[in-house]
Design a protein around this motif. Structure first.
Motif, short mmCIF file in Angstrom:
data_model
loop_
_atom_site.label_atom_id
_atom_site.label_comp_id
_atom_site.label_asym_id
_atom_site.label_seq_id
_atom_site.Cartn_x
_atom_site.Cartn_y
_atom_site.Cartn_z
N PRO A 163 0.08 9.56 22.30
CA PRO A 163 -0.89 8.81 21.53
C PRO A 163 -2.29 9.36 21.67
O PRO A 163 -3.12 9.23 20.78
N GLY A 214 6.74 5.93 20.04
CA GLY A 214 6.22 5.15 18.92
C GLY A 214 7.08 3.96 18.57
O GLY A 214 6.60 2.92 18.17
N PHE A 215 8.40 4.13 18.72
CA PHE A 215 9.29 3.02 18.41
C PHE A 215 9.05 1.85 19.37
O PHE A 215 9.06 0.69 18.98
N PHE A 268 6.21 1.14 20.78
CA PHE A 268 4.97 0.47 20.39
C PHE A 268 5.20 -0.38 19.14
O PHE A 268 4.65 -1.48 19.03
N ALA A 269 6.01 0.12 18.23
CA ALA A 269 6.33 -0.67 17.04
C ALA A 269 7.01 -1.98 17.43
O ALA A 269 6.73 -3.04 16.87
N GLU A 270 7.92 -1.90 18.38
CA GLU A 270 8.60 -3.12 18.86
C GLU A 270 7.59 -4.07 19.51
O GLU A 270 7.68 -5.28 19.38
N LEU A 289 5.40 5.05 13.09
CA LEU A 289 5.11 5.12 14.52
C LEU A 289 6.21 5.88 15.25
O LEU A 289 5.94 6.73 16.10
N ALA A 345 5.54 3.06 25.46
CA ALA A 345 4.56 3.38 24.41
C ALA A 345 3.45 4.26 24.95
O ALA A 345 2.95 5.16 24.27
N ILE A 355 4.46 -4.53 18.83
CA ILE A 355 3.59 -5.25 17.90
C ILE A 355 4.38 -5.96 16.80
O ILE A 355 3.79 -6.60 15.94
N GLY A 379 4.18 7.76 24.79
CA GLY A 379 4.28 8.37 23.47
C GLY A 379 5.45 7.89 22.64
O GLY A 379 5.74 8.46 21.59
#
Lengths: 482, 175
Positions: A38, B19-20, B22-24, A31, B14, B26, B17
């Motif tokens: 996205p 990604g880190f 969004f990773a955090e 990710l 997130a 979830i 854009g």
């Protein structure tokens, strides 16, 4: 009857797996490595773990552990504040049981539900009698009139069991004597004698009741595309799958006039009969759409609320005992229905042809709609005040309403169009309302501590209060049973 | 200085854009999401893949997450839908598991019978049972995840368990 605890055990035995070490970190790396918006992400950019992610994954694990250690250390050394207890409830007196909810149908006739019993009074709360005891109260106890009361109970530990038998209790002498009759389940294809949930069963008196159910024989989704008919190991008839209605689903309404001994199907809507008897079929039933509530106010007038799979809420009205239905005109609340996670319809209450339904939005806002034609058309929404999305409404009549909100009380004398706060003074500090009933000009309420309560002293934690001046002052009602 | 970013902050990043971020976001849900996927697919590799695919789908659809709504039920619903797609692609696995009467006592002890019976249920029923009995979720949370009412969730769970009754009773008979 199956013990739910055994099912938990079986599932945990049969499904015992953990993700492989570093699985989350690999996902995190994937990710984080994608710099694009996205919206423009490719459909599939990461499948199996690959070696080039391994090093970054372990680095991420190390960083995560270090971060967690710092966080835990910060928590350990953080100052801890302890709030002093604020609850000073008055003594409820004698062998008073903890009171859950209260309902008065007249100023004289009322009942309270405790943990395991129903107590009734016929002299305005001066004397109480333990009228009915139960192990599991499956549905609310309901006054039909001051002498007739109905209740649905279940067998002991029913809340922990899958299946089980419901029992209809009815009294015609104000609770002095009760008649108990087990309820048979309506016939459901492939389900044998499976007992329905109590919430789907509604009795208006000792004889007449309705059940609603929704089928969703969706056994087609493991079949290959283009083929028909599913297979199921439990002898349910194979169901044809079509592209229009991939699952056979239906809403069915049953009626009984013999205390639940026998049930007759009075209405059904499904893919084969998409507009049967005024009900409208929703192919999304079971996948976001469902029948929510069924309420009858007498032998003829009934209401079903349905959540459509498109997010709309529908209200159907029957004026012939459930055989035929008309979709009510129900405008969307401010902000719209908001998809499947949107509001639900609650608190359907009628006074003759006038009625009210409450809409609870996902964001906590609550609105009331009113009707003056038995529910066929509903007015625009009025916002309910307060911060407590679970606060209860009570109705003295079609115009005079009350609302509890933690320790606050609101009153409306124009059917919810406007509300005014009542300068209420509760009989103790640190308590909040838990239920309210407005029977014949007297307000009754149950209260509980706003903070945690000593469970060994439940009787002091939940008690009954009464107000004769519109909720300004309250007195504690002693429920001392003989 | 190390600090924990709020969910609101992570969501905002997130959506731009990150990604880190969004990773955090979830991270707390990963283990639960894996259990959902494993319960539905019964294969560790497939479960990890499904969660990964679902994570990217969730990232793309993050704008659909309603303000004030919980991330977990929303994400679990996406994971479950992803698993539905995986199962459709490998429908032949379900039909190749063989008749139930070939199950022996050892299989029962190992839970093979239950896994096989679970795989024969519809996707919706599998999701209900996995959420309830593998993830131990209360009916209210199951209802939120599936967009149904709590009582509908309970009714459907009971119906699904009813279909497993022969399997559940077989174990009792053998022990």
């Amino acid at each position: 009857v199956i013990d739910e605890r055994r099912v938990f055990e079986r599932f945990h035995e049969a499904l015992d797996a953990q993700p492989r070490p570093g699985a989350y970190e690999r996902l995190q790396t994937a990710l984080a490595a994608n710099p694009v918006s996205p919206r423009r992400l490719p459909q599939s950019i990461f499948r199996r773990p690959e070696s080039r992610f391994a090093i970054a994954g372990w680095v991420a694990v190390f960083l995560a552990i270090a971060l967690a250690a710092v966080f835990l250390a910060a928590r350990l050394y953080a100052p801890i504040t302890v709030k002093p207890p604020t609850v000073t409830p008055p003594p409820a007196g004698g062998n008073a049981p903890p009171v859950g909810t209260v309902e008065f149908i007249t100023p004289q006739h009322g009942l309270v539900i405790t943990n395991g019993s129903v107590l009734v009074t016929h002299d305005g709360g001066q004397h109480w009698q333990v009228s009915l005891t139960f192990d599991f109260l499956a549905a609310g106890v309901r006054f039909v009139d001051p002498q007739q009361i109905v209740a649905l109970t279940g067998e002991p530990r029913m809340s922990e069991l899958i299946g089980g038998t419901l029992v209809l209790h009815a009294t015609t002498d104000g609770g002095a004597h009760w008649v108990a009759k087990p309820i048979a389940a309506a016939t459901v294809t492939g389900m044998g004698d499976w007992t329905f949930l109590s919430e789907w069963t509604y009795f208006i008196n000792a004889r007449e009741g309705w059940q609603h159910d929704e089928f969703y024989l969706d056994m087609c989704d493991v079949a290959p595309p283009g083929e028909h008919s599913g297979h199921d190991a439990t002898n349910v008839e194979p169901s044809p799958c079509t592209t229009t209605h991939p699952f056979l689903k239906a809403i069915v309404i049953y009626r009984t006039t013999d205390s639940g001994a026998h049930w007759t199907e009075v209405a059904r809507v499904d893919a084969s009969h998409p507009t049967s008897r005024g009900l409208q079929f929703d192919p999304g039933i079971g996948s976001g759409g469902f029948a929510n509530d069924l309420v009858f106010i007498d032998s003829k007038h009934g209401y079903v609320t349905v959540r459509g799979s498109d997010g709309t809420r529908r209200l159907y009205v029957s004026q012939d005992g459930g055989s035929n239905w008309t979709r009510a005109q129900l405008p969307a609340p401010p902000g719209g229905w908001g998809g499947t996670s949107g509001p639900d319809l609650n608190t359907l209450t009628f006074f003759g042809s006038r009625g009210v339904v409450e809409v609870r939005m996902a964001n906590g806002n609550r609105y009331t709609y009113t009707t003056s034609d038995s529910g066929l058309t509903w007015t625009n929404a009025h916002l309910i005040p307060g911060d407590d999305s679970s606060g209860s409404l009570a109705f003295a009549d079609a115009d005079h309403w009350w609302l509890i909100d933690q320790n606050a009380l609101y009153e409306s004398d124009n059917a919810g169009a406007t509300w005014r706060p009542v300068k209420t003074k509760l009989p103790a500090a640190g308590i909040r309302f838990t239920s309210i009933s407005a029977g014949g000009g007297i307000l009754w309420a149950t209260v509980a501590p706003a903070a945690a309560c000593d469970l060994s002293k439940l009787a002091d934690c939940n008690f009954l209060i009464r107000s004769g001046d519109g909720g300004v002052t309250w007195t504690v009602v002693r429920i001392a049973t003989a | 200085m190390l600090f924990k970013r709020s969910d609101t902050d992570l969501i905002r990043s997130a959506k731009k854009g990150d990604g880190f971020a969004f990773a955090e976001l979830i991270r707390p849900e990963y283990g639960v999401a894996f259990k959902v996927a494993y319960g539905l697919l019964q294969n560790v590799d497939d479960a990890e893949d499904a969660v990964q695919e679902a994570a990217f789908k969730a990232w793309r659809k993050l704008g659909n997450l309603r303000e004030g709504s919980g991330l977990r039920p929303w994400f679990l619903a996406i994971v479950a839908n992803q698993c539905r797609g995986v199962r459709r692609q490998r429908w032949w696995l379900t039909s190749s598991t063989g008749p139930e009467n070939t199950i022996g006592p050892d299989d029962v002890a190992a839970g093979v019978d239950l896994r096989r019976a679970l795989a024969r249920l519809s996707h919706d029923q599998q999701v209900l049972l996995v959420l309830r009995f593998y993830l131990d979720l209360p009916y209210e949370e199951i209802a939120t995840t599936l967009g149904i009412s709590a009582k509908a969730a309970r009714t459907r769970v009971e119906r699904a368990v009813h279909r497993l009754r022969p399997i559940l009773q077989m174990r009792e008979a053998l022990t």
